[in-house]
Design an enzyme around this catalytic site. Structure first.
Site, mmCIF file in Angstrom:
data_model
loop_
_atom_site.group_PDB
_atom_site.id
_atom_site.type_symbol
_atom_site.label_atom_id
_atom_site.label_comp_id
_atom_site.label_asym_id
_atom_site.label_seq_id
_atom_site.Cartn_x
_atom_site.Cartn_y
_atom_site.Cartn_z
ATOM 1 N N TYR A 134 0.863 -1.188 0.000
ATOM 2 C CA TYR A 134 0.000 0.000 0.000
ATOM 3 C C TYR A 134 0.894 1.230 0.000
ATOM 4 C CZ TYR A 134 -3.663 3.229 1.806
ATOM 5 O OH TYR A 134 -4.538 4.263 1.998
ATOM 6 N N LYS A 162 -1.801 -1.588 -3.695
ATOM 7 C CA LYS A 162 -2.775 -0.505 -3.707
ATOM 8 C C LYS A 162 -1.973 0.769 -3.904
ATOM 9 C CE LYS A 162 -6.016 2.050 -0.755
ATOM 10 N NZ LYS A 162 -6.625 2.168 0.589
#
Length: 294
Positions: A134, A162
């Protein structure tokens, strides 16, 4: 590991005392599964992870796995700026039966690119679970560069990222050079369609709490070649997406859920409840059949 098209970063419901409301959590999980979510991230930023104790997180992982009952993948947010702590929490999440983990870029201590690589690689090597990275420089104050992400994509169980840098050029570079099977998800709801257009897999979403089915329609139209319809839906969804980020997350999305009759309670300090004027603004754009008091 296929996490699907829409991974919803789930809010954590609280009761009036500010404790986790597990019955409301059960109802929310079922609501999300029924309304467009292909997977859930638990105890991420949207789940107010900085305010949850380690014990609360583990209990939440266990409960979500139990309620989901294999219907969709459950991804535990176990990342932090403390490598040893993240390893311990990852082990606890694995014991709880989650399907994957999400690891955020270490915040505050601002490691160099080699430090980022060693941090993520070290955690990944302690678990058999698939790992979603992320990257969110706006919150962590450090950006994970494409070269570092590509290096990490070659760690066998690091399978996805992400990407919330907002940098489409960097995302395209990652998609182009990553090994087969590595997927990139938009970390920004408003960039879902542009990220799909460069080869992204989907979105890790906040807005999907309230417009999950509509976002699925947009993605499916894009993938089926109905580009004009997908673009139209994208434009129509943008005002709602914008409203979901009109105040620090997750205050707006919790207010929106409460307005829609999906009770999730309030937020924990230092996040504060959405002011009344912003709640009224939400009502103007939100697809609600009936407003309820909260």
């Amino acid at each position: 590991m296929n996490f699907g098209q829409i991974v919803t970063a789930m809010v954590t419901p609280f009761n009036e005392q500010g404790d986790i409301d597990f019955e409301a959590t059960r109802q929310l999980i079922n609501h999300l599964i029924d309304n467009g979510s292909d997977a859930l991230v638990i105890a991420g930023t949207t789940g107010e992870s900085p305010t949850l104790t380690n014990g609360e997180k583990v209990e939440l992982f266990q409960f979500t796995v139990e309620v989901a009952a294999g219907r969709i993948p459950i991804i535990a947010g176990t990342g932090s700026n403390n490598t040893r702590e993240s390893i311990e929490q990852t082990k606890q999440a694995e014991l709880a039966g989650v399907d994957g983990i999400m690891l955020v870029t270490p915040y505050y201590n601002k490691p160099c690119q080699e430090g980022l690589y060693q941090h993520f690689k070290t955690i990944a090597e302690t678990t058999a679970l698939p790992v979603m990275l992320y990257n969110i420089p706006g919150r962590s104050a450090v950006n994970m560069e494409p070269d570092t992400i590509i290096r990490l994509a070659n760690v066998p169980n690091i399978v996805s990222i992400k990407e919330a840098s907002g940098n489409l050029e960097a995302m395209a570079d990652i998609i182009e050079r990553a090994p087969e099977g590595f997927s990139l998800y938009s970390g920004d709801d408003g960039l879902t369609l542009p990220v799909l257009a460069i080869g992204g897999a989907g979105v890790v979403s906040v807005s999907a709490h309230v417009i999950g089915n509509e976002m699925q329609s947009m993605i499916n139209n894009f993938k089926n070649g109905n580009l004009a319809q997908a673009a139209k839906e994208h434009r129509q969804l943008l005002p709602i997406i914008k409203a979901m980020f009109a105040a620090p997350n997750p205050s707006p999305v919790k207010a929106a859920l409460n307005l829609q009759g999906v009770a999730v309670g309030g937020v924990r300090l230092p996040i504060i409840a959405l002011p009344e004027d912003q709640i009224e603004a939400l009502k103007l754009v939100l697809p609600v059949s009936e407003h309820v008091a909260f």
